[in-house]
Design a protein around this motif. Structure first.
Motif, PDB file in Angstrom:
ATOM      1  N   PRO A  18       2.216   0.446  37.772  1.00 49.18           N
ATOM      2  CA  PRO A  18       0.752   0.296  37.702  1.00 49.18           C
ATOM      3  C   PRO A  18       0.044   1.472  37.023  1.00 49.18           C
ATOM      4  N   PHE A  19       0.701   2.629  36.995  1.00 49.86           N
ATOM      5  CA  PHE A  19       0.055   3.808  36.430  1.00 49.86           C
ATOM      6  C   PHE A  19       0.198   3.886  34.911  1.00 49.86           C
ATOM      7  N   VAL A  20       1.165   3.181  34.326  1.00 50.24           N
ATOM      8  CA  VAL A  20       1.379   3.233  32.882  1.00 50.24           C
ATOM      9  C   VAL A  20       0.140   2.756  32.118  1.00 50.24           C
ATOM     10  N   PRO A  21      -0.444   1.588  32.450  1.00 42.96           N
ATOM     11  CA  PRO A  21      -1.658   1.191  31.726  1.00 42.96           C
ATOM     12  C   PRO A  21      -2.830   2.151  31.936  1.00 42.96           C
ATOM     13  N   ILE A  22      -2.868   2.761  33.099  1.00 46.46           N
ATOM     14  CA  ILE A  22      -3.946   3.730  33.365  1.00 46.46           C
ATOM     15  C   ILE A  22      -3.785   4.933  32.443  1.00 46.46           C
ATOM     16  N   PHE A  23      -2.551   5.437  32.307  1.00 41.75           N
ATOM     17  CA  PHE A  23      -2.311   6.573  31.412  1.00 41.75           C
ATOM     18  C   PHE A  23      -2.608   6.215  29.965  1.00 41.75           C
ATOM     19  N   VAL A  24      -2.243   5.011  29.559  1.00 41.92           N
ATOM     20  CA  VAL A  24      -2.530   4.562  28.196  1.00 41.92           C
ATOM     21  C   VAL A  24      -4.038   4.468  27.971  1.00 41.92           C
ATOM     22  N   ALA A  25      -4.748   3.936  28.945  1.00 45.64           N
ATOM     23  CA  ALA A  25      -6.206   3.807  28.826  1.00 45.64           C
ATOM     24  C   ALA A  25      -6.878   5.177  28.764  1.00 45.64           C
ATOM     25  N   VAL A  26      -6.423   6.101  29.591  1.00 42.66           N
ATOM     26  CA  VAL A  26      -6.996   7.451  29.580  1.00 42.66           C
ATOM     27  C   VAL A  26      -6.715   8.129  28.238  1.00 42.66           C
ATOM     28  N   GLY A  27      -5.490   7.988  27.728  1.00 42.83           N
ATOM     29  CA  GLY A  27      -5.158   8.578  26.431  1.00 42.83           C
ATOM     30  C   GLY A  27      -5.984   7.985  25.311  1.00 42.83           C
ATOM     31  N   THR A  28      -6.167   6.669  25.319  1.00 44.33           N
ATOM     32  CA  THR A  28      -6.973   6.013  24.291  1.00 44.33           C
ATOM     33  C   THR A  28      -8.434   6.452  24.389  1.00 44.33           C
ATOM     34  N   GLY A  29      -8.943   6.515  25.604  1.00 41.94           N
ATOM     35  CA  GLY A  29     -10.326   6.970  25.797  1.00 41.94           C
ATOM     36  C   GLY A  29     -10.530   8.387  25.304  1.00 41.94           C
ATOM     37  N   PHE A  30      -9.559   9.242  25.579  1.00 41.52           N
ATOM     38  CA  PHE A  30      -9.652  10.624  25.112  1.00 41.52           C
ATOM     39  C   PHE A  30      -9.634  10.689  23.588  1.00 41.52           C
ATOM     40  N   ALA A  31      -8.784   9.869  22.962  1.00 42.27           N
ATOM     41  CA  ALA A  31      -8.709   9.849  21.502  1.00 42.27           C
ATOM     42  C   ALA A  31     -10.018   9.351  20.891  1.00 42.27           C
ATOM     43  N   VAL A  32     -10.616   8.328  21.472  1.00 43.73           N
ATOM     44  CA  VAL A  32     -11.886   7.797  20.962  1.00 43.73           C
ATOM     45  C   VAL A  32     -12.994   8.836  21.133  1.00 43.73           C
ATOM     46  N   LEU A  33     -13.012   9.489  22.282  1.00 44.23           N
ATOM     47  CA  LEU A  33     -14.030  10.518  22.542  1.00 44.23           C
ATOM     48  C   LEU A  33     -13.887  11.676  21.558  1.00 44.23           C
ATOM     49  N   THR A  34     -12.667  12.110  21.329  1.00 44.49           N
ATOM     50  CA  THR A  34     -12.428  13.200  20.383  1.00 44.49           C
ATOM     51  C   THR A  34     -12.859  12.799  18.976  1.00 44.49           C
ATOM     52  N   SER A  35     -12.544  11.582  18.586  1.00 44.39           N
ATOM     53  CA  SER A  35     -12.929  11.095  17.260  1.00 44.39           C
ATOM     54  C   SER A  35     -14.445  11.072  17.107  1.00 44.39           C
TER      55      SER A  35
END
Length: 91
Positions: A18-35
């Motif tokens: 259950p934590f894998v999609p959460i980590f992927v979502a957090v990583g994607t959110g961080f990448a979008v925020l940085t961009s």
């Protein structure tokens, strides 16, 4: 006997799933925020460059700049002449 070990091992994997999609979502959110932050910084940099250019064009007339440049050139020529005179005396 190995069935018990396998079930214990798969039990741990089921807890992680259950934590894998959460980590992927957090990583994607961080990448979008940085961009977005970098794009905003780039936009702000372009605006500052535009303001600097307008200030130079509006507040420093070309004639004043040319006069200051001519005076500086005259001072540099005098300094070169003095240095040449000093260098020729030492030889």
């Amino acid at each position: 006997m190995t069935d018990g070990l396998y079930q214990n091992h798969t039990g741990h994997l089921q807890m992680i799933e259950p934590f894998v999609p959460i980590f992927v979502a957090v990583g994607t959110g961080f990448a979008v925020l940085t961009s977005r932050i970098y794009s905003k910084i780039g936009h702000l940099d372009n605006r500052v460059d535009g303001v600097e250019l307008r200030i130079v064009q509006d507040y420093v007339p070309k004639t004043d700049f040319n006069n200051a440049l001519s005076r500086m050139e005259a001072h540099l020529v005098r300094m070169e002449d003095k240095l040449d005179l000093i260098a020729s005396k030492k030889m």
